[in-house]
Design an enzyme around this catalytic site. Structure first.
Site, PDB file in Angstrom:
ATOM      1  N   ASP A  15      32.362  67.031  52.834  1.00 49.90           N
ATOM      2  CA  ASP A  15      33.310  68.048  52.371  1.00 49.90           C
ATOM      3  C   ASP A  15      33.670  67.742  50.919  1.00 49.90           C
ATOM      4  O   ASP A  15      34.283  66.723  50.620  1.00 49.90           O
ATOM      5  CB  ASP A  15      34.559  68.022  53.252  1.00 49.90           C
ATOM      6  CG  ASP A  15      35.439  69.246  53.047  1.00 49.90           C
ATOM      7  OD1 ASP A  15      35.080  70.106  52.213  1.00 49.90           O
ATOM      8  OD2 ASP A  15      36.475  69.350  53.734  1.00 49.90           O
ATOM      9  N   ASP A 111      30.491  74.483  49.857  1.00 53.35           N
ATOM     10  CA  ASP A 111      30.933  73.129  49.496  1.00 53.35           C
ATOM     11  C   ASP A 111      31.027  72.162  50.672  1.00 53.35           C
ATOM     12  O   ASP A 111      31.659  71.116  50.569  1.00 53.35           O
ATOM     13  CB  ASP A 111      32.293  73.201  48.792  1.00 53.35           C
ATOM     14  CG  ASP A 111      33.399  73.730  49.690  1.00 53.35           C
ATOM     15  OD1 ASP A 111      33.080  74.305  50.747  1.00 53.35           O
ATOM     16  OD2 ASP A 111      34.581  73.571  49.337  1.00 53.35           O
ATOM     17  N   GLU A 112      30.396  72.481  51.800  1.00 56.66           N
ATOM     18  CA  GLU A 112      30.434  71.556  52.918  1.00 56.66           C
ATOM     19  C   GLU A 112      29.212  71.730  53.805  1.00 56.66           C
ATOM     20  O   GLU A 112      28.600  72.805  53.862  1.00 56.66           O
ATOM     21  CB  GLU A 112      31.705  71.728  53.754  1.00 56.66           C
ATOM     22  CG  GLU A 112      31.841  73.081  54.405  1.00 56.66           C
ATOM     23  CD  GLU A 112      33.061  73.168  55.306  1.00 56.66           C
ATOM     24  OE1 GLU A 112      33.252  72.255  56.139  1.00 56.66           O
ATOM     25  OE2 GLU A 112      33.810  74.154  55.183  1.00 56.66           O
TER      26      GLU A 112
END
Length: 418
Positions: A15, A111-112
């Site tokens: 993350d 973004d993860e």
């Protein structure tokens, strides 16, 4: 997908910390250590904070706060407009690093993502590998991250949220009663505010209460999702890390065939209302919003027409979807008899990442609408919109214009380049 049907899988959840703000700081190191917010209409007293640096959060700034409020809390706040091309580029580079360790990488947003290291040489040195990945992302891309390590995806996701920024957390199944059960039910991944409110009607306040709850009552309350959430509360999750899942979820749509070919505009508009309500409910269940809208018209002679519009703001509201769909239809319909109509939302944005270009007055109006929207949602949940049957999919190429579309097309482009 995973090689790990056997015991003791090793799953990472990566993350990125304050991703947009971190990317801006990577491009402009002078922003390092300063309170920074990414927001729409940054040059005016308008817009909503999309994300912000930890320095800004320390001053009370947090998304999706109105920009004027953020400025009041932190007068020295630096505000930048979103640069989505830049964020997509950094995202591709981040996932390229992850794929150097395993092919089993599943991006879940810009973004993860998850990694399955079960059948790799890194299995026996999980913490050291996580530290190496974190250091590489920081050194090579100048991007901070937090990593959760666990035997399944749910626990890895919960673990990655425990230490931010730059945390690495190992969460074992045997630690669930001590680590997860004391947490408030709303802190559990997969439980939004509305679901938490429903669970509280069963006196479920903590994750421990959910872990011990009656499965029949949960199923009556939440459908098949109830027992699934109970399993997760007990640390059980059978979900596999699937690299191909990024291709599965790019649109939410419904279509319906009329009982007879129709040229009655009122009848057609009523169908648009029903279709839009169905699309809205599904968007809300998936906790995403649509930034682009397609309509499909099938005429009596079976010819099809599709038309689309990029929305000014992402939405999951039935009335807004219906209004745009009917306007598109009115613009392009020539009066010929219609056999089928369809409505599809694309350019999907996670609800937590969506933002509106709001001035003070429209923000206040939106706030006034909240109780009404909540009542409508509760009625829809109670009585349903049962007339919608068939789904319609639309193929979409990513727009070249800046917007808040984080559909997963940009991941596909990245994979083709490799």
């Amino acid at each position: 997908m995973t090689g790990g049907k056997h015991k003791g899988r090793v799953i990472f959840h990566i993350d990125m910390n304050s991703f947009y703000a971190s990317v801006e700081t990577a491009y402009d190191p002078s922003l390092s250590g300063k309170p920074l917010a990414i927001a729409g209409n940054a040059k005016e007293r308008k817009g909503i904070v999309v994300t912000c640096s930890y320095e800004a959060r320390a001053r009370g700034v947090k998304p999706p706060m109105p920009l004027w409020e953020a400025k009041r809390l932190c007068p020295e706040l630096i505000v930048k407009p979103p640069n989505f091309d830049r964020y997509r580029s950094s995202s591709r580079e981040m996932f390229q690093v992850l794929r150097e360790y395993t092919d089993l990488v599943e991006p879940v947003s810009i973004d993860e993502g998850y990694m399955d290291l079960t059948d790799t040489p890194y299995r026996e040195k999980a913490y050291k590998t996580a530290l190496e990945i974190q250091e590489r992302l920081q050194k090579e891309l100048l991007l901070p991250s937090s990593i959760g390590i666990a035997p399944n995806k749910f626990l890895a996701k919960m673990a990655s949220d425990m230490k931010k920024p730059l945390g690495i957390t190992i969460l074992r199944k045997r630690e669930v009663p001590d680590v997860l059960w004391p947490l408030d039910i709303a802190e559990m991944y997969g439980i939004g505010q509305k679901t938490a409110e429903k669970l509280r009607t069963l006196n479920i306040e903590k994750i421990a209460d959910l872990a011990r709850a009656d499965e029949v009552a949960l199923k009556q309350l939440l459908g098949i999702n109830g027992p699934r959430l109970k399993r997760r509360a007990n640390g059980i999750d059978f979900g596999e890390v699937n690299p191909d899942r990024i291709y599965e979820f790019k649109s939410v749509g419904n279509s319906s065939t009329l009982p007879h070919d129709s040229t009655d505009e009122k009848e057609l508009n009523r169908l648009f209302d029903k279709l839009s309500a169905s699309v809205s409910n599904r968007l809300k269940r998936k906790e995403v919003m649509a930034s682009k809208l397609f309509i499909m018209i099938r005429y009596a002679d079976w010819t099809n027409m599709t038309r689309s519009k990029t929305l000014q703001n992402p939405t999951d509201q039935a009335d807004e979807i219906a209004e745009e769909a009917k306007a598109l239809f009115k613009q392009h319909w020539q009066g010929d008899a219609v056999r089928l109509l369809g409505v599809t939302g694309t350019g999907l944005v996670k609800r937590t990442e969506a933002f509106k270009q709001l001035d003070l007055f429209s923000f206040e109006e939106d706030a006034k609408d909240e109780p009404i929207q909540k009542l409508v949602e509760e009625l829809n949940e109670k009585f349903g919109t049962a007339l919608i049957k068939k789904g319609v999919k639309a193929v979409e190429k990513e727009s070249n214009t800046s917007g808040t579309s984080f559909n997963k097309d940009f991941f596909q482009e990245g994979r083709k380049d490799q």
